[in-house]
Scaffold this motif. Structure first.
Motif, PDB file in Angstrom:
ATOM      1  N   LEU A   1      41.193  37.023  36.961  1.00  0.00           N
ATOM      2  CA  LEU A   1      42.357  37.844  36.929  1.00  0.00           C
ATOM      3  C   LEU A   1      43.861  37.821  37.576  1.00  0.00           C
ATOM      4  CD1 LEU A   1      40.231  41.458  37.354  1.00  0.00           C
ATOM      5  CD2 LEU A   1      41.592  40.708  35.510  1.00  0.00           C
ATOM      6  N   ASP A   2      43.042  37.352  38.824  1.00  0.00           N
ATOM      7  CA  ASP A   2      43.943  36.338  39.680  1.00  0.00           C
ATOM      8  C   ASP A   2      44.956  35.803  39.228  1.00  0.00           C
ATOM      9  OD1 ASP A   2      45.074  35.774  42.173  1.00  0.00           O
ATOM     10  OD2 ASP A   2      43.886  34.042  42.116  1.00  0.00           O
ATOM     11  N   ARG A   3      45.140  34.760  38.640  1.00  0.00           N
ATOM     12  CA  ARG A   3      45.404  34.000  37.572  1.00  0.00           C
ATOM     13  C   ARG A   3      46.058  34.396  36.324  1.00  0.00           C
ATOM     14  NH1 ARG A   3      40.700  30.382  37.430  1.00  0.00           N
ATOM     15  NH2 ARG A   3      40.498  31.253  35.681  1.00  0.00           N
ATOM     16  N   GLU A   4      45.407  35.383  35.620  1.00  0.00           N
ATOM     17  CA  GLU A   4      46.263  36.057  34.878  1.00  0.00           C
ATOM     18  C   GLU A   4      47.330  37.210  35.266  1.00  0.00           C
ATOM     19  OE1 GLU A   4      46.791  34.823  31.398  1.00  0.00           O
ATOM     20  OE2 GLU A   4      45.467  33.142  32.229  1.00  0.00           O
ATOM     21  N   LEU A   5      46.868  38.058  36.346  1.00  0.00           N
ATOM     22  CA  LEU A   5      47.740  38.579  36.499  1.00  0.00           C
ATOM     23  C   LEU A   5      48.855  38.118  38.028  1.00  0.00           C
ATOM     24  CD1 LEU A   5      45.492  41.585  37.741  1.00  0.00           C
ATOM     25  CD2 LEU A   5      47.362  41.861  35.383  1.00  0.00           C
ATOM     26  N   GLY A   6      48.521  37.324  38.594  1.00  0.00           N
ATOM     27  CA  GLY A   6      49.686  36.077  38.545  1.00  0.00           C
ATOM     28  C   GLY A   6      50.501  35.608  38.226  1.00  0.00           C
TER      29      GLY A   6
ATOM     30  N   GLY B   1      49.088  41.385  26.524  1.00  0.00           N
ATOM     31  CA  GLY B   1      47.672  41.358  27.085  1.00  0.00           C
ATOM     32  C   GLY B   1      46.656  41.944  28.612  1.00  0.00           C
ATOM     33  N   VAL B   2      47.953  42.523  30.105  1.00  0.00           N
ATOM     34  CA  VAL B   2      47.490  43.245  30.546  1.00  0.00           C
ATOM     35  C   VAL B   2      46.381  44.314  30.571  1.00  0.00           C
ATOM     36  CG1 VAL B   2      47.837  44.205  32.633  1.00  0.00           C
ATOM     37  CG2 VAL B   2      49.211  42.733  32.188  1.00  0.00           C
ATOM     38  N   ARG B   3      46.621  45.278  29.235  1.00  0.00           N
ATOM     39  CA  ARG B   3      46.117  46.195  29.102  1.00  0.00           C
ATOM     40  C   ARG B   3      44.435  46.101  28.570  1.00  0.00           C
ATOM     41  NH1 ARG B   3      45.387  51.292  28.461  1.00  0.00           N
ATOM     42  NH2 ARG B   3      44.063  52.264  27.117  1.00  0.00           N
ATOM     43  N   GLU B   4      44.118  44.653  27.939  1.00  0.00           N
ATOM     44  CA  GLU B   4      42.807  44.282  27.755  1.00  0.00           C
ATOM     45  C   GLU B   4      42.369  43.769  28.539  1.00  0.00           C
ATOM     46  OE1 GLU B   4      46.135  43.788  26.156  1.00  0.00           O
ATOM     47  OE2 GLU B   4      45.431  44.956  24.094  1.00  0.00           O
ATOM     48  N   LEU B   5      42.325  43.129  29.536  1.00  0.00           N
ATOM     49  CA  LEU B   5      42.657  42.742  31.007  1.00  0.00           C
ATOM     50  C   LEU B   5      41.882  43.292  31.899  1.00  0.00           C
ATOM     51  CD1 LEU B   5      44.684  39.883  32.246  1.00  0.00           C
ATOM     52  CD2 LEU B   5      42.845  39.730  31.752  1.00  0.00           C
ATOM     53  N   VAL B   6      42.398  44.705  32.036  1.00  0.00           N
ATOM     54  CA  VAL B   6      41.444  45.526  32.472  1.00  0.00           C
ATOM     55  C   VAL B   6      40.484  45.569  32.032  1.00  0.00           C
ATOM     56  CG1 VAL B   6      42.225  48.394  33.703  1.00  0.00           C
ATOM     57  CG2 VAL B   6      44.213  45.887  33.613  1.00  0.00           C
ATOM     58  N   GLN B   7      40.517  46.432  30.593  1.00  0.00           N
ATOM     59  CA  GLN B   7      39.896  46.762  30.051  1.00  0.00           C
ATOM     60  C   GLN B   7      38.240  45.643  29.165  1.00  0.00           C
ATOM     61  OE1 GLN B   7      39.672  50.185  28.543  1.00  0.00           O
ATOM     62  NE2 GLN B   7      37.152  50.182  28.194  1.00  0.00           N
ATOM     63  N   ALA B   8      38.396  44.778  29.387  1.00  0.00           N
ATOM     64  CA  ALA B   8      37.594  44.137  29.545  1.00  0.00           C
ATOM     65  C   ALA B   8      36.984  43.739  30.940  1.00  0.00           C
ATOM     66  CB  ALA B   8      38.129  42.367  29.908  1.00  0.00           C
ATOM     67  N   THR B   9      37.221  44.100  32.038  1.00  0.00           N
ATOM     68  CA  THR B   9      36.988  44.245  33.537  1.00  0.00           C
ATOM     69  C   THR B   9      36.176  45.823  32.994  1.00  0.00           C
ATOM     70  OG1 THR B   9      38.693  43.388  34.276  1.00  0.00           O
ATOM     71  CG2 THR B   9      37.389  44.276  35.746  1.00  0.00           C
TER      72      THR B   9
ATOM     73  N   ARG C   1      44.776  37.937  45.779  1.00  0.00           N
ATOM     74  CA  ARG C   1      43.325  37.421  45.573  1.00  0.00           C
ATOM     75  C   ARG C   1      42.065  38.616  46.246  1.00  0.00           C
ATOM     76  NH1 ARG C   1      44.381  32.922  45.048  1.00  0.00           N
ATOM     77  NH2 ARG C   1      44.608  32.451  47.531  1.00  0.00           N
ATOM     78  N   THR C   2      42.046  38.974  47.441  1.00  0.00           N
ATOM     79  CA  THR C   2      41.223  39.521  48.129  1.00  0.00           C
ATOM     80  C   THR C   2      41.726  40.580  47.282  1.00  0.00           C
ATOM     81  OG1 THR C   2      41.999  37.897  50.501  1.00  0.00           O
ATOM     82  CG2 THR C   2      40.747  40.023  50.197  1.00  0.00           C
ATOM     83  N   ARG C   3      42.274  41.136  47.253  1.00  0.00           N
ATOM     84  CA  ARG C   3      42.871  43.086  46.918  1.00  0.00           C
ATOM     85  C   ARG C   3      41.808  42.510  45.504  1.00  0.00           C
ATOM     86  NH1 ARG C   3      43.212  47.967  47.272  1.00  0.00           N
ATOM     87  NH2 ARG C   3      44.120  49.455  45.491  1.00  0.00           N
ATOM     88  N   LEU C   4      41.963  41.498  44.530  1.00  0.00           N
ATOM     89  CA  LEU C   4      41.471  41.431  43.430  1.00  0.00           C
ATOM     90  C   LEU C   4      39.545  41.256  43.745  1.00  0.00           C
ATOM     91  CD1 LEU C   4      43.857  39.416  41.167  1.00  0.00           C
ATOM     92  CD2 LEU C   4      43.419  41.753  40.877  1.00  0.00           C
ATOM     93  N   ARG C   5      39.472  40.851  43.970  1.00  0.00           N
ATOM     94  CA  ARG C   5      38.156  40.749  43.940  1.00  0.00           C
ATOM     95  C   ARG C   5      36.998  42.380  44.932  1.00  0.00           C
ATOM     96  NH1 ARG C   5      36.566  34.388  46.638  1.00  0.00           N
ATOM     97  NH2 ARG C   5      37.190  33.230  45.058  1.00  0.00           N
ATOM     98  N   ALA C   6      37.994  42.462  45.545  1.00  0.00           N
ATOM     99  CA  ALA C   6      36.976  44.198  46.443  1.00  0.00           C
ATOM    100  C   ALA C   6      37.234  44.423  45.363  1.00  0.00           C
ATOM    101  CB  ALA C   6      38.666  44.193  47.528  1.00  0.00           C
TER     102      ALA C   6
END
Length: 197
Positions: free
Chosen positions: A187-192, A148-156, A82-87
């Motif tokens: 992202l934390d929920r989905e990538l987790g 769905g992960v590629r789409e999450l990265v692109q959405a970011t 979670r800390t890493r994702l936020r950073a």
């Protein structure tokens, strides 16, 4: 001298926009004679196309340095993740809200109606986009083979780009940070899920 001219061009793009950037102003800002500027770049388009390439290199270097600063430490716990994702998300937000992005935005808008500029901008932007995506995947520790992960990265990346647009009009940093904190939680929920699947 060439680098001074290109840096001056980028500064003026940020301050005055594409329409307000002239070869005369660039030579004045760079502290070089008009003749010397014309020797290197005989037209505004020649200058701007070179500035696009210069900007692409700068954006790539700045983004790579920002990712390196985050480090590549493994994430041992959910709290570390979670800390890493936020950073990562905050760093992307700051990068896209920088003057370098503002200069790129000016070039995108100008390229929309200028075929010669578009021919220079489009392939470089595609290269920057692919590299930014690749770096983001690595920084997030995301597995793009999962649905769905590629789409999450692109959405970011689309989100931080869109928030950066808002910051060109007004200081939107407080709102941007709140939105990005919420997105990092998504992202934390989905990538987790991918880590526990």
């Amino acid at each position: 001298m060439r680098a001074r001219l290109l840096d001056a061009t980028l500064e003026l793009l940020v301050e005055r926009g594409f329409a307000g950037t002239s070869t005369t102003l660039v030579s004045e800002r760079a502290g070089v004679s008009r003749g010397a500027q014309l020797h290197h770049f005989p037209t505004k388009n020649a200058l701007v196309v070179a500035a696009v390439e210069h900007l692409t290199e700068r954006r790539g270097a700045e983004l790579s340095a920002a990712f390196e600063e985050l480090g590549a430490e493994p994430v041992a716990t959910a709290a570390d993740r979670r800390t890493r994702l936020r950073a990562v998300v905050e760093m992307l937000g700051d990068h896209f809200a920088s003057p370098v992005f503002t200069a790129a935005l000016e070039l995108w808008v100008a390229a929309r109606t200028d075929e010669a500029l578009l021919a220079a901008v489009a392939p470089l932007e595609q290269r920057v986009g692919r590299e930014t995506h690749r770096l983001t995947v690595a920084a997030l520790g995301a597995d793009e083979s999962r649905p769905g992960v590629r789409e999450l990265v692109q959405a970011t990346l689309d989100l931080v780009r869109g928030l950066a647009l808002a910051s060109t009009i007004t200081d939107d940093s407080a709102r941007r940070r709140r939105i990005l904190r919420e997105w990092a939680d998504v992202l934390d929920r989905e990538l987790g899920k991918e880590l526990t699947a």
